[in-house]
Design an enzyme around this catalytic site. Structure first.
Site, mmCIF file in Angstrom:
data_model
loop_
_atom_site.group_PDB
_atom_site.id
_atom_site.type_symbol
_atom_site.label_atom_id
_atom_site.label_comp_id
_atom_site.label_asym_id
_atom_site.label_seq_id
_atom_site.Cartn_x
_atom_site.Cartn_y
_atom_site.Cartn_z
ATOM 1 N N HIS A 205 0.801 -1.225 0.000
ATOM 2 C CA HIS A 205 0.000 0.000 0.000
ATOM 3 C C HIS A 205 0.833 1.273 0.000
ATOM 4 O O HIS A 205 0.291 2.357 -0.117
ATOM 5 C CB HIS A 205 -0.938 0.024 1.209
ATOM 6 C CG HIS A 205 -0.230 0.312 2.497
ATOM 7 N ND1 HIS A 205 0.488 -0.631 3.164
ATOM 8 C CD2 HIS A 205 -0.086 1.461 3.202
ATOM 9 C CE1 HIS A 205 1.031 -0.096 4.239
ATOM 10 N NE2 HIS A 205 0.702 1.176 4.289
HETATM 11 C C1 UD1 Z 1 -2.518 5.385 5.713
HETATM 12 C C2 UD1 Z 1 -1.279 5.915 6.436
HETATM 13 C C3 UD1 Z 1 -0.154 4.904 6.348
HETATM 14 C C4 UD1 Z 1 -0.612 3.542 6.822
HETATM 15 C C5 UD1 Z 1 -1.843 3.126 6.027
HETATM 16 C C6 UD1 Z 1 -2.363 1.794 6.432
HETATM 17 C C7 UD1 Z 1 -0.807 8.332 6.456
HETATM 18 C C8 UD1 Z 1 0.030 9.376 5.852
HETATM 19 N N1 UD1 Z 1 -0.793 7.137 5.823
HETATM 20 O O1 UD1 Z 1 -2.213 5.272 4.336
HETATM 21 O O2 UD1 Z 1 0.920 5.336 7.159
HETATM 22 O O3 UD1 Z 1 0.423 2.624 6.642
HETATM 23 O O4 UD1 Z 1 -2.852 4.126 6.249
HETATM 24 O O5 UD1 Z 1 -3.485 1.455 5.699
HETATM 25 O O6 UD1 Z 1 -1.464 8.558 7.438
HETATM 26 N N2 UD1 Z 1 -9.758 4.360 1.617
HETATM 27 C C9 UD1 Z 1 -10.898 3.604 1.615
HETATM 28 N N3 UD1 Z 1 -11.424 3.237 2.813
HETATM 29 C C10 UD1 Z 1 -10.886 3.587 4.004
HETATM 30 C C11 UD1 Z 1 -9.719 4.363 3.989
HETATM 31 C C12 UD1 Z 1 -9.154 4.730 2.804
HETATM 32 O O7 UD1 Z 1 -11.424 3.253 0.578
HETATM 33 O O8 UD1 Z 1 -11.433 3.220 5.063
HETATM 34 C C13 UD1 Z 1 -9.148 4.743 0.325
HETATM 35 C C14 UD1 Z 1 -9.410 6.158 -0.067
HETATM 36 O O9 UD1 Z 1 -9.684 6.184 -1.417
HETATM 37 C C15 UD1 Z 1 -8.093 6.865 0.186
HETATM 38 C C16 UD1 Z 1 -7.085 5.740 0.015
HETATM 39 O O10 UD1 Z 1 -7.751 4.555 0.414
HETATM 40 O O11 UD1 Z 1 -7.911 7.914 -0.673
HETATM 41 C C17 UD1 Z 1 -5.856 5.925 0.861
HETATM 42 O O12 UD1 Z 1 -6.200 6.139 2.229
HETATM 43 P P1 UD1 Z 1 -5.342 7.146 3.130
HETATM 44 O O13 UD1 Z 1 -5.853 7.127 4.532
HETATM 45 O O14 UD1 Z 1 -5.213 8.440 2.445
HETATM 46 O O15 UD1 Z 1 -3.896 6.548 3.111
HETATM 47 P P2 UD1 Z 1 -3.354 5.080 3.250
HETATM 48 O O16 UD1 Z 1 -2.706 4.717 1.981
HETATM 49 O O17 UD1 Z 1 -4.402 4.133 3.781
#
Ligand code: UD1
Length: 366
Positions: A205
């Site tokens: 990820h």
């Molecule tokens: C975040 C953390 C990372 C951690 C990871 C674990 C930061 C900077 N990054 O990254 O350190 O290792 O979480 O998962 O805080 N989304 C969903 N459902 C959810 C959450 C997210 O569909 O419940 C999708 C959204 O489209 C979002 C993308 O996943 O844009 C990324 O989520 P985001 O929280 O921005 O960052 P992570 O890559 O999950």
């Protein structure tokens, strides 16, 4: 003593659970749980609350996804009134996600003491958003709880007062130990017809791997080739799923018989998958530590790690994000070239107890 514990994203939940459980047992503490909503899907959040026995959060901020600035600002704006209203004696944050940083900034400016669990880890790579979060959080925290000696050395080098730094071990391992029996009861292996010790587990990820077409293509090629020797199971993070689709790789991987692309796994299912895997291919931080504890070979697709004890003592190896390099590393594990390993000191299931003991001792005279 009123303490607000912050949970924001998936890797926070297994760290918060043992600390919150410990706080609830101590009559001197009045713990509150605030969920920022950085992760919000049932598969990324809800199932972890259920598996880990975490109570419903006292406050849910519901910030959701966004750019780093948008998400960090949303958490700050939402958490400030909660801190103003509750006036806690202490704010406790874990890990290195945007919620960790945002809540630390707000608490510091309101004069609320901050405890940071998993302090001092450094990849020395500021291109990682988490590295920025770690550096700023540690600069502001009043109690810094470290999982490994390298973290204590990093904080010392950065000039942090050594009186604020405590080597306590790893709360994530507290959860792993606490829930291993429940995890054994998971039926995830049967569901995907996987045999213990005869499959590989994949998680990806990191933006540096999945947001770059070149890196993700290299990894997809490697997985396709590895799948001909070893069945693979790949619980897909929403970010990765979206990127695979955007780069036209999803359908190709989906068609492979020996690669099971599945929904993000819950805590018990994931522990079961990890414990029984022949090897794990990942770019996660926490999984490097969990595989070290479980003595399962881990190939980390990154140039660096903020958790060097998993290399020096554990089962972890860094592997270049390049198809050939990944295949060579997998072949070495399959040929039985396991490196000797041990479980790091203090990764013993009692880290949360040590943290709360220290907080109790240090906060009471104030
Ligand atoms: C975040 C953390 C990372 C951690 C990871 C674990 C930061 C900077 N990054 O990254 O350190 O290792 O979480 O998962 O805080 N989304 C969903 N459902 C959810 C959450 C997210 O569909 O419940 C999708 C959204 O489209 C979002 C993308 O996943 O844009 C990324 O989520 P985001 O929280 O921005 O960052 P992570 O890559 O999950």
């Amino acid at each position: 003593m009123k303490i607000i514990t912050i949970a924001g994203a998936r890797p926070n939940f297994m760290k918060v659970a043992p600390i919150f459980a410990e706080l609830r047992q101590r009559p001197d503490w009045k713990p509150m749980l605030v969920h920022t909503g950085q992760h919000y899907d049932a598969a990324m959040s809800g199932i972890f609350f259920k598996d880990l026995g975490l109570p419903e959060p006292d406050v849910f901020l519901g910030v959701g996804s966004g750019s780093h600035a948008t998400q960090t600002a949303a958490v700050m704006t939402a958490v400030e009134p909660v801190l103003l209203e509750q006036r806690p004696d202490l704010l406790l944050v874990v890990g290195d996600v945007n919620s960790t940083l945002a809540c630390t900034l707000v608490a510091s400016k309101l004069g609320v003491a901050v405890a940071h669990v998993e302090a001092g880890l450094r990849s020395f790579d500021r291109r990682m958003p988490e590295e920025v979060n770690r550096v700023v959080t540690d600069a502001l925290a009043d109690f810094l709880f470290a999982t490994e000696p390298s973290a204590v050395e990093n904080l010392e080098r950065e000039g942090v007062d050594p009186g604020k730094v405590y080597l306590v071990g790893n709360v994530m391992i507290d959860s792993l130990i606490r829930f291993q029996r429940e995890a054994e009861r998971s039926f995830i292996l049967e569901r995907y017809r996987l045999r213990p010790g005869q499959y590989g587990l994949v998680t990806l990820h990191r933006p540096s791997n999945v947001d770059e077409r070149h890196s993700l293509t290299q990894i997809a090629e490697a997985l396709q080739a590895v799948g001909t020797q070893l069945p693979l199971v790949f619980p897909i993070h929403p970010r990765t799923r979206e990127r695979l689709d955007a780069f036209g790789l999803y359908a190709r991987l989906r068609a492979l018989e020996n690669l099971h692309m599945i929904e993000p796994a819950g805590y018990f299912d994931f522990l079961k998958l990890m414990r029984n895997a022949k090897l794990v291919i990942t770019d996660s931080g926490g999984i490097q530590e969990e595989t070290t504890f479980l003595r399962v070979p881990c190939l980390t697709l990154r140039e660096n790690t903020e958790r060097p004890i998993t290399l020096s003592q554990g089962t972890n190896r860094l592997v270049r994000v390049q198809a050939e390099a990944i295949l060579t590393a997998v072949a070495e594990v399959l040929d039985g070239d396991a490196k000797p390993s041990r479980i790091p000191d203090l990764w013993d299931g009692h880290a949360a107890g040590r943290i709360v003991d220290i907080l109790q001792r240090e906060m009471n005279p104030r």
